[in-house]
Design a protein around this motif. Structure first.
Motif, PDB file in Angstrom:
ATOM      1  N   ARG A  79       0.978  -1.099   0.033  1.00 19.33           N
ATOM      2  CA  ARG A  79       0.125  -0.033   0.041  1.00 19.33           C
ATOM      3  C   ARG A  79       0.958   1.150  -0.013  1.00 19.33           C
ATOM      4  O   ARG A  79       0.472   2.339  -0.678  1.00 19.33           O
ATOM      5  CB  ARG A  79      -1.087   0.145   1.276  1.00 19.33           C
ATOM      6  CG  ARG A  79      -1.834   1.073   1.281  1.00 19.33           C
ATOM      7  CD  ARG A  79      -3.027   0.903   2.293  1.00 19.33           C
ATOM      8  NE  ARG A  79      -3.904  -0.215   1.768  1.00 19.33           N
ATOM      9  CZ  ARG A  79      -4.802  -1.130   2.573  1.00 19.33           C
ATOM     10  NH1 ARG A  79      -4.468  -0.757   3.878  1.00 19.33           N
ATOM     11  NH2 ARG A  79      -5.569  -1.884   2.051  1.00 19.33           N
ATOM     12  N   LYS A  80       2.111   1.260   0.734  1.00 18.97           N
ATOM     13  CA  LYS A  80       2.785   2.323   0.766  1.00 18.97           C
ATOM     14  C   LYS A  80       3.389   2.836  -0.621  1.00 18.97           C
ATOM     15  O   LYS A  80       3.882   3.981  -0.979  1.00 18.97           O
ATOM     16  CB  LYS A  80       3.929   2.185   1.691  1.00 18.97           C
ATOM     17  CG  LYS A  80       3.910   2.179   3.078  1.00 18.97           C
ATOM     18  CD  LYS A  80       5.091   1.539   3.809  1.00 18.97           C
ATOM     19  CE  LYS A  80       4.981   1.795   5.146  1.00 18.97           C
ATOM     20  NZ  LYS A  80       6.311   1.200   6.053  1.00 18.97           N
ATOM     21  N   LYS A  81       3.532   1.668  -1.454  1.00 18.33           N
ATOM     22  CA  LYS A  81       4.035   2.040  -2.820  1.00 18.33           C
ATOM     23  C   LYS A  81       2.703   1.878  -3.975  1.00 18.33           C
ATOM     24  O   LYS A  81       3.026   1.761  -5.128  1.00 18.33           O
ATOM     25  CB  LYS A  81       5.151   0.938  -3.363  1.00 18.33           C
ATOM     26  CG  LYS A  81       6.293   0.836  -2.480  1.00 18.33           C
ATOM     27  CD  LYS A  81       7.009   2.391  -2.920  1.00 18.33           C
ATOM     28  CE  LYS A  81       8.290   2.304  -2.188  1.00 18.33           C
ATOM     29  NZ  LYS A  81       8.946   3.611  -2.349  1.00 18.33           N
ATOM     30  N   GLY A  88     -19.051  -8.703   4.571  1.00 18.80           N
ATOM     31  CA  GLY A  88     -19.137  -7.424   4.640  1.00 18.80           C
ATOM     32  C   GLY A  88     -18.136  -6.805   3.635  1.00 18.80           C
ATOM     33  O   GLY A  88     -17.701  -5.839   3.734  1.00 18.80           O
ATOM     34  N   PHE A  89     -17.609  -7.751   2.546  1.00 18.32           N
ATOM     35  CA  PHE A  89     -16.545  -7.296   1.746  1.00 18.32           C
ATOM     36  C   PHE A  89     -17.213  -5.893   0.802  1.00 18.32           C
ATOM     37  O   PHE A  89     -18.070  -6.293   0.161  1.00 18.32           O
ATOM     38  CB  PHE A  89     -16.024  -8.349   0.992  1.00 18.32           C
ATOM     39  CG  PHE A  89     -14.880  -7.926  -0.093  1.00 18.32           C
ATOM     40  CD1 PHE A  89     -13.681  -7.251   0.514  1.00 18.32           C
ATOM     41  CD2 PHE A  89     -14.927  -8.317  -1.361  1.00 18.32           C
ATOM     42  CE1 PHE A  89     -12.774  -6.967  -0.311  1.00 18.32           C
ATOM     43  CE2 PHE A  89     -13.960  -7.850  -2.225  1.00 18.32           C
ATOM     44  CZ  PHE A  89     -12.633  -7.085  -1.853  1.00 18.32           C
ATOM     45  N   LYS A  90     -16.426  -4.952   0.554  1.00 16.64           N
ATOM     46  CA  LYS A  90     -16.837  -3.854  -0.283  1.00 16.64           C
ATOM     47  C   LYS A  90     -15.942  -3.741  -1.515  1.00 16.64           C
ATOM     48  O   LYS A  90     -16.279  -2.597  -2.163  1.00 16.64           O
ATOM     49  CB  LYS A  90     -16.795  -2.458   0.728  1.00 16.64           C
ATOM     50  CG  LYS A  90     -17.774  -2.699   1.941  1.00 16.64           C
ATOM     51  CD  LYS A  90     -19.035  -2.707   1.883  1.00 16.64           C
ATOM     52  CE  LYS A  90     -19.980  -2.641   3.205  1.00 16.64           C
ATOM     53  NZ  LYS A  90     -21.135  -3.087   2.843  1.00 16.64           N
ATOM     54  N   GLY A  91     -14.869  -4.433  -1.573  1.00 14.06           N
ATOM     55  CA  GLY A  91     -14.029  -4.159  -2.729  1.00 14.06           C
ATOM     56  C   GLY A  91     -14.389  -5.101  -3.879  1.00 14.06           C
ATOM     57  O   GLY A  91     -15.252  -5.333  -4.279  1.00 14.06           O
ATOM     58  N   VAL A  92     -13.252  -5.223  -4.722  1.00 12.63           N
ATOM     59  CA  VAL A  92     -13.330  -5.981  -6.241  1.00 12.63           C
ATOM     60  C   VAL A  92     -13.308  -7.278  -5.755  1.00 12.63           C
ATOM     61  O   VAL A  92     -12.257  -7.992  -5.342  1.00 12.63           O
ATOM     62  CB  VAL A  92     -12.354  -5.430  -7.017  1.00 12.63           C
ATOM     63  CG1 VAL A  92     -12.366  -6.106  -8.184  1.00 12.63           C
ATOM     64  CG2 VAL A  92     -12.721  -3.781  -7.459  1.00 12.63           C
ATOM     65  N   CYS A 152      -8.479  -4.121   7.931  1.00 16.02           N
ATOM     66  CA  CYS A 152      -7.772  -3.593   6.768  1.00 16.02           C
ATOM     67  C   CYS A 152      -8.722  -3.151   5.767  1.00 16.02           C
ATOM     68  O   CYS A 152      -9.797  -3.767   5.866  1.00 16.02           O
ATOM     69  CB  CYS A 152      -6.739  -4.237   6.154  1.00 16.02           C
ATOM     70  SG  CYS A 152      -5.445  -5.133   6.981  1.00 16.02           S
ATOM     71  N   LYS A 153      -8.431  -2.233   4.766  1.00 18.00           N
ATOM     72  CA  LYS A 153      -9.102  -1.829   3.851  1.00 18.00           C
ATOM     73  C   LYS A 153      -8.714  -2.631   2.597  1.00 18.00           C
ATOM     74  O   LYS A 153      -7.868  -2.396   1.779  1.00 18.00           O
ATOM     75  CB  LYS A 153      -8.999  -0.328   3.572  1.00 18.00           C
ATOM     76  CG  LYS A 153      -9.973   0.127   2.264  1.00 18.00           C
ATOM     77  CD  LYS A 153      -9.768   1.496   1.827  1.00 18.00           C
ATOM     78  CE  LYS A 153     -10.612   1.891   0.626  1.00 18.00           C
ATOM     79  NZ  LYS A 153     -10.090   1.136  -0.540  1.00 18.00           N
ATOM     80  N   ILE A 154      -9.496  -3.673   2.500  1.00 17.35           N
ATOM     81  CA  ILE A 154      -9.069  -4.741   1.497  1.00 17.35           C
ATOM     82  C   ILE A 154      -9.576  -4.348  -0.038  1.00 17.35           C
ATOM     83  O   ILE A 154     -10.735  -4.083  -0.074  1.00 17.35           O
ATOM     84  CB  ILE A 154      -9.533  -6.120   1.984  1.00 17.35           C
ATOM     85  CG1 ILE A 154      -8.765  -6.421   3.048  1.00 17.35           C
ATOM     86  CG2 ILE A 154      -9.064  -7.259   0.760  1.00 17.35           C
ATOM     87  CD1 ILE A 154      -7.459  -6.674   3.341  1.00 17.35           C
ATOM     88  N   ASP A 155      -8.932  -4.189  -0.831  1.00 22.60           N
ATOM     89  CA  ASP A 155      -9.127  -3.615  -2.244  1.00 22.60           C
ATOM     90  C   ASP A 155      -9.673  -4.935  -3.033  1.00 22.60           C
ATOM     91  O   ASP A 155     -10.401  -4.631  -3.669  1.00 22.60           O
ATOM     92  CB  ASP A 155      -8.097  -2.989  -2.862  1.00 22.60           C
ATOM     93  CG  ASP A 155      -7.576  -1.856  -2.122  1.00 22.60           C
ATOM     94  OD1 ASP A 155      -8.344  -1.118  -1.903  1.00 22.60           O
ATOM     95  OD2 ASP A 155      -6.290  -1.368  -2.007  1.00 22.60           O
ATOM     96  N   MET A 156      -8.892  -5.989  -2.961  1.00 23.76           N
ATOM     97  CA  MET A 156      -9.475  -6.818  -3.988  1.00 23.76           C
ATOM     98  C   MET A 156      -9.381  -8.329  -3.371  1.00 23.76           C
ATOM     99  O   MET A 156      -8.254  -8.628  -2.448  1.00 23.76           O
ATOM    100  CB  MET A 156      -8.558  -7.018  -5.195  1.00 23.76           C
ATOM    101  CG  MET A 156      -9.140  -7.670  -6.334  1.00 23.76           C
ATOM    102  SD  MET A 156      -8.203  -7.532  -7.890  1.00 23.76           S
ATOM    103  CE  MET A 156      -8.410  -5.768  -8.271  1.00 23.76           C
TER     104      MET A 156
END
Length: 360
Positions: A196-198, A280-284, A243-247
């Motif tokens: 995520r930092k990158k 409750g997953f909101k990502g892709v 965490c904010k999980i993207d995918m």
């Protein structure tokens, strides 16, 4: 009578919607749901992948080192400078952020190998034996290398649990951190943090859990009905909350206790009811490679794309390693299924919104 009228109304609205589609616009919306593989180490304006990206505005591409069709030739990866130039040229084709993906887990599953001049990463099993400061260093170097190369999506971390010691696709390849969910979450979070930092998108895999399986879904049908347990959901449950999980990537595994008819990748029960609604997953949600034998041996392309999209999958992955599909054929197939009413247009719109939110 009321039920009949309601169904008729829905059918009429769908017919009206599909008859008013702008074909070019809709095909670009469909393309925004595709990540595809291709056979080039460099591209120009005449390369098919370049034409496809510009014409359809694809979501992204996936890079491999090995060319399974011709093992004397590389597929996409030869050297650091070559990959960096390739990703630069790919991104230059479009004004939006192209998803440039890779499997760089570490250990036996990494495309950026020492023999090509890259800094290798330890396997998940090896990482779990290191002190935390060394883990941070390992994953910092991984994220830095991906960023320097122009790669912005990594199909990692693996959060399958090392439940079955005879599991040939996860445990025996040292791809799992641990059989313990808390330990798995601990190390997965460290990789997610460094990536995520990158500005690299992390992908948790393989939902709802591949660690108890006996077979490899690359090769054929995999039934985990008698080996899987709800405990395998714990890493996902915890990481989604913490965490904010993207995918998240789905697995091509069949579990009759979750869905009596379909493997996870094609299952509404698994992808929407379980992953979206219960966890409750909101990502892709991205599919595993849809050309793997667990899917391709049992379902036509038409059936595969319609089931996957309606199940809640947002990005369809076609690695073009185990089989070959033209991008135009995939897009046209999805478009045809949409016109037939076999795919919900709302699913395509929702997927486009979600994908745009992680591609900023």
């Amino acid at each position: 009578m009321k039920k009949f009228l309601f169904i008729f109304l829905l059918y009429s609205l769908n017919c009206f919607a599909t008859s008013s589609f702008n074909e070019e616009v809709v095909k670009k919306q469909i393309a925004k749901m595709l990540i595809v593989g291709f056979d080039k180490t460099s591209i120009d304006n005449f390369s098919q992948i370049a034409k496809d990206i510009k014409k359809y505005e694809l979501a992204g591409v996936i890079l491999f080192d090995k060319n399974l069709e011709d093992k004397t030739k590389p597929k996409n990866i030869k050297s650091f400078a070559q990959v960096k130039q390739l990703t630069k040229d790919l991104q230059s084709l479009v004004p939006y952020k192209l998803l440039i993906a890779i499997d760089q887990e570490g250990g036996k599953v990494q495309r950026l190998k020492k023999i090509y001049g890259f800094k290798e990463t330890k396997s998940a099993k090896e990482v779990a034996k290191l002190p935390i400061n060394k883990v941070n260093e390992e994953y910092k170097n991984l994220a830095l290398q991906l960023s320097d190369l122009g790669i912005n999506l990594n199909f990692a971390p693996v959060v399958d649990l090392a439940i079955n010691p005879n599991n040939e696709v996860i445990t025996k390849l040292d791809r799992a951190y641990s059989k313990d969910a808390n330990e798995t979450v601990k190390y997965a979070k460290l990789l997610i943090k460094e990536q995520r930092k990158k500005h690299i998108i992390s992908v948790l895999k393989h939902f709802p859990g591949h660690g108890s399986s006996l077979k490899d879904s690359h090769k054929g049908f995999v039934d985990i009905s008698n080996t899987w347990s709800k405990y395998e959901l714990k890493p996902y449950e915890k990481l989604i909350k913490q965490c904010k999980i993207d995918m998240i990537m789905t697995a091509h595994v069949f579990n009759k206790n979750l869905d009596e008819n379909y493997p996870a990748t094609l299952s509404y029960n698994v992808n929407t009811k379980l992953l979206r609604e219960k966890l409750g997953f909101k990502g892709v949600i991205i599919s595993d490679d849809l050309q793997m034998k667990a899917i391709s041996k049992h379902y036509s392309l038409n059936k595969t794309v319609s089931l996957a999209i309606n199940s809640g999958v947002n990005i369809l992955l076609f690695g073009n390693q185990l089989a070959k599909y033209k991008t135009s054929d995939i897009i046209n197939t999805i478009y045809e299924e949409l016109l037939k009413g076999n795919i919900s247009y709302e699913r395509i719109l929702v997927s486009n919104r979600l994908i745009k939110s992680i591609s900023k």
